[in-house]
Write an enzyme that holds these catalytic residues in place. Structure first.
Site, short mmCIF file in Angstrom:
data_model
loop_
_atom_site.label_atom_id
_atom_site.label_comp_id
_atom_site.label_asym_id
_atom_site.label_seq_id
_atom_site.Cartn_x
_atom_site.Cartn_y
_atom_site.Cartn_z
N ASP A 101 -8.24 -1.11 -1.01
CA ASP A 101 -7.85 -0.36 -1.53
C ASP A 101 -6.69 0.05 -3.02
OD1 ASP A 101 -7.62 0.04 1.27
OD2 ASP A 101 -7.28 2.86 0.85
N GLU A 167 -7.74 1.79 3.50
CA GLU A 167 -6.66 2.04 4.66
C GLU A 167 -5.83 3.45 4.03
OE1 GLU A 167 -2.83 2.16 5.98
OE2 GLU A 167 -3.33 1.77 3.95
N GLU A 168 -5.79 3.53 2.25
CA GLU A 168 -4.82 4.22 2.29
C GLU A 168 -5.61 6.08 3.02
OE1 GLU A 168 -1.74 3.53 0.91
OE2 GLU A 168 -2.28 2.00 0.56
NI NI Z 1 -0.64 -0.52 2.17
#
Ligand code: NI
Length: 411
Positions: A101, A167-168
């Site tokens: 992402d 992941e963010e």
């Molecule tokens: Ni990262």
């Protein structure tokens, strides 16, 4: 970049004894594939997508993996892709993870493949950029899959390629990222014996690798403290209970958890308050205020201890002043822990791929990674890879010091 993704290929077979024999072959294949990896990375960079919205990225990755003849599953944890490569020899199941992402950040570069994408983020139109470098992670893992697929017969065991969304952090209250992948069983069927992840680093020179055995990256928690007092006119504070003044004391109290009660020789602890909401007018003491922040620890016992102390500090300071404090803590990531036995068995492969001089043990970081959730299910190793052009640091240093000099001279 060739060395980097050749390591990924090498790491999957390093658990077997014939790693040395095929190292050269991997190197050749990686070198030949490099122009394609660069092309993929630029395509991904120009077409970034936000967390849990990586629909085109998912299709792009899946199309490539299918073309390699791998077993491919899409829509894992919403927009993730998982592919299996069954090697021709018996061996363990090794997972390689790339996050996919991008972030709501405006791209200020002038590269021909810069992003001009605008997307919706929680009802707002925002620019989108691969500002965290996940585009490089995806391209490297696509390249690794191609190298390994081309030498399938030589691969001992099974390789699981995990392309992880969000992941963010998923937007709003949505689920997503590594915890959702784990919940959906990505570490099972077949059960993963070891998992590896890489993060590109803008502060480390190209070609360098930095790792740390044991705790490497911090756990991240977000907390909110709601302080309820009693409203009054600002000219007569004795008629009320001032939640702003009480919050200020709590915030100071939180810092004494770090400075006075945690053993900082064992591991660092950070508590930061980043948001404060309260009040409507200069001369009114409000009824209630709230503030929020983040907790970083590198030891899971210290993490639990900090939770207890935050609750105790906030509720007791509030009680001493006749107010109440309500504390909520939301765990975002665990401590990213590198299994020491796995690290020591893999470091020789890192040195083979990147050159012994380029591989070194670094220190821990108070940044966080949701890769930590995979590490709860199998031995894990996560490390940093240099992405900074050689000499850039000294250039930055020179510019910074030149600017400081100018300011001193002007003042
Ligand atoms: Ni990262």
């Amino acid at each position: 970049m060739r060395k980097l993704f050749s390591f990924l290929a090498l790491s999957t077979i390093a658990l077997s004894s014939n790693a040395q024999n095929i190292q050269q072959l991997i190197d050749q294949k990686a070198k030949a594939l490099l122009p394609k990896v660069i092309e993929w990375r630029r395509h991904l960079h120009q077409n970034p997508e936000l967390s849990n919205r990586e629909f085109k990225t998912m299709e792009y990755i899946a199309a490539h993996l299918k073309s390699l003849g791998l077993e491919v599953k899409t829509g894992v944890a919403k927009t993730g892709v998982v592919a299996l490569l069954k090697g021709g020899k018996p061996g363990p199941v090794v997972a390689l993870r790339a996050d996919i992402d991008a972030l709501p950040v405006f791209e200020r570069t002038n590269v021909p493949y810069k992003s001009t994408v605008i997307a919706d983020y929680l009802g707002q139109q925002v620019p989108v950029m691969h500002a965290c470098g996940h585009d490089t992670h995806v391209a490297m893992l696509m390249g690794t899959a191609e190298v390994l697929a081309s030498m399938k017969k030589e691969v001992p065991g099974t390789v699981k390629f995990i392309f992880q969304p969000a992941e963010e952090g998923p937007p709003g209250t949505e689920e997503g990222g590594a915890p959702l992948m784990v919940k959906e069983g990505v570490m099972e069927n077949p059960k993963v014996d070891a998992i590896f992840g890489i993060h590109i680093s803008a502060g480390l020179e190209i070609g360098k690798i930095r790792y740390k055995s044991g705790a490497f990256m911090a756990s991240s928690d977000w907390f909110t403290i709601k302080v309820k007092g009693k409203g009054a006119h600002g000219s007569a504070p004795w008629n009320g209970i001032d939640p702003i003044m009480i919050s200020a004391q709590i915030i100071n109290g939180l810092q004494t958890i770090v400075s006075r009660s945690e053993d900082l020789t064992k591991a660092p602890v950070v508590i930061t308050v980043g948001k404060f909401n309260g009040g409507v007018r200069e001369n009114i003491i409000p009824e209630e205020v709230s503030f929020s922040g983040t907790i970083r620890t590198l030891d899971s016992k210290m993490q639990q201890d900090v939770y207890d102390k935050i609750r105790r500090t906030a509720t007791n300071i509030a009680a001493a002043m006749g107010a109440t404090a309500e504390v909520t803590i939301d765990n975002k990531t665990l401590v990213t822990y590198n299994t020491p036995e796995l690290v020591s068995s893999i470091v020789p492969s890192l040195k083979t791929a990147a050159g012994a001089d380029n591989v070194g043990e670094g220190t821990w970081t108070t940044g966080a990674e949701d890769f930590s959730f995979f590490g709860e299910k199998a031995p894990a190793f996560f490390f940093n890879l240099g992405g900074m052009p050689k000499g850039a640091q000294s250039l930055m240093w020179a510019l910074k010091h030149f600017a400081i000099l100018c300011l001193i001279m002007e003042s």
